[in-house]
Write an enzyme that holds these catalytic residues in place. Structure first.
Site, PDB file in Angstrom:
ATOM      1  N   LYS A  45       9.498 -32.872 -20.480  1.00 39.04           N
ATOM      2  CA  LYS A  45       8.457 -33.810 -20.945  1.00 39.04           C
ATOM      3  C   LYS A  45       7.311 -33.036 -21.588  1.00 39.04           C
ATOM      4  O   LYS A  45       7.111 -31.848 -21.326  1.00 39.04           O
ATOM      5  CB  LYS A  45       7.931 -34.688 -19.814  1.00 39.04           C
ATOM      6  N   GLY A  84       4.948 -25.929 -18.220  1.00 36.85           N
ATOM      7  CA  GLY A  84       4.262 -27.198 -18.492  1.00 36.85           C
ATOM      8  C   GLY A  84       5.187 -28.255 -19.057  1.00 36.85           C
ATOM      9  O   GLY A  84       4.732 -29.285 -19.567  1.00 36.85           O
ATOM     10  N   ASP A  95       5.269 -35.594 -10.990  1.00 36.71           N
ATOM     11  CA  ASP A  95       5.882 -35.965 -12.270  1.00 36.71           C
ATOM     12  C   ASP A  95       7.271 -36.600 -12.108  1.00 36.71           C
ATOM     13  O   ASP A  95       7.846 -37.092 -13.077  1.00 36.71           O
ATOM     14  CB  ASP A  95       6.077 -34.714 -13.150  1.00 36.71           C
TER      15      ASP A  95
END
Ligand code: C5P
Length: 295
Positions: free
Chosen positions: A12, A100, A138
């Site tokens: 993502k 990230g 997440d």
């Protein structure tokens, strides 16, 4: 029961990331846009005769066995299904760790969505997301993936319609630059935050309309203030990737990956040419993917 299934685990990016405040439990309240991209790990799930959860990974630097996030994910989903764990999980790694891009969370989400499929059990998205929230902030988004707005510590998700036409996403990962998410949050200094609500919604609207010019004006990632200060190379990558004026470049999550959004592959390839000689890995991806479609 199926013997083996292979589940993709998509990375993502965060086109907008607003850190609102630190909470008493140590986490931060966020508001962010989450977008799946087509770079993926592959998760091979095999039903096993032996009881237990076996975890292996193609990348030896990533922990196998109980230290891997997918182990906890599998344990939690077996508990939900009320089945004794008996599975082998192999992670074929393509998403760099500590970059990230949510690689570890994506693997966990793929396991949570995949194990019920392996056992041919139907579980609602809401129940799977609840399991995901126990594993990582997440993870709930990544169980379905696509495009979504995340709130709370990231675990509350409002899924959005896919963009009418995908954007091209260039992922630029500085070599030997792993960033600890925990470290970034620990060093984050909240600024004058209250005025960001309108900029946040302008950025989200720009993204949904695929208006890259407006997005360039309004998009922000609050965590850049920490990571860019420590790793100036990330700032340099952002500048280079925006140099041809065709796209928007931002840091993803807590870093170190920089992503660039473009309308066409031609624009993206042109932007990549400005990175020549820099110590980076580059992947050309897009926003056309969903992890899983739930109706
Ligand atoms: O939830 P997850 O385990 O992925 O988060 C990793 C670390 O990032 C947490 O331990 C916490 O330090 C930090 N974090 C935070 N606020 C969030 C999400 C993560 O402070 N909303």
């Amino acid at each position: 029961m199926k013997k083996t299934i292979i589940v993709p685990a998509y990375a993502k990016i965060n086109p907008v990331l607003w850190v609102k405040n630190k909470r008493p439990d140590g986490y931060h309240d966020l508001q962010m846009l989450m977008q799946s991209v087509s770079l993926a790990d592959n998760i091979v799930l095999s039903a096993s005769r032996e009881e237990g959860i076996g975890v292996t990974c193609s990348d030896e630097s990533i922990p196998s066995g109980p230290d891997n996030l997918v182990y906890k994910a599998a344990l939690e989903v077996f508990e939900l299904l009320k089945i004794t764990p008996a599975v082998k999980i192999h992670i074929e790694k393509h998403i760099p760790a500590a970059a990230g891009l949510g690689g570890g969370s994506a693997d966990a989400a793929a396991v949570i969505a995949g194990i019920p499929r392996l056992y041919e059990k139907t579980v609602s998205l809401a129940d799977l997301m609840e399991v995901g929230a126990k594993v990582g902030s997440d993870v709930p988004f990544m169980i379905r993936g696509g495009l979504g707005l995340a709130f709370g510590r990231g675990e509350q998700v409002q899924f959005l319609e896919k963009l009418s036409k995908p954007l091209i996403v260039v992922l630029v990962m500085p070599i030997d630059c792993p960033v600890s998410t925990k470290w970034v949050y620990q060093n984050y200094q909240p600024s004058q935050n209250s005025s960001k609500a309108s900029t946040f919604s302008l950025a989200v609207t720009a993204y949904i309309k695929r208006d890259l010019l407006a997005l360039r004006q309004f998009a922000f990632n609050d965590l850049e203030s920490v990571t860019l200060h420590r790793y100036p190379v990330i700032q340099r990558i952002k500048e280079m990737l925006e140099k041809n004026g065709k796209g928007v470049a931002m840091m993803s999550g807590s870093g170190s990956t920089v992503f660039g959004l473009f309308y066409t592959r031609k624009d993206a390839l042109d932007a990549i040419s400005y990175l020549e000689g820099m110590p980076v890995m580059v992947e050309l991806t897009d926003t056309s993917v969903y992890q899983n479609k739930f109706v």
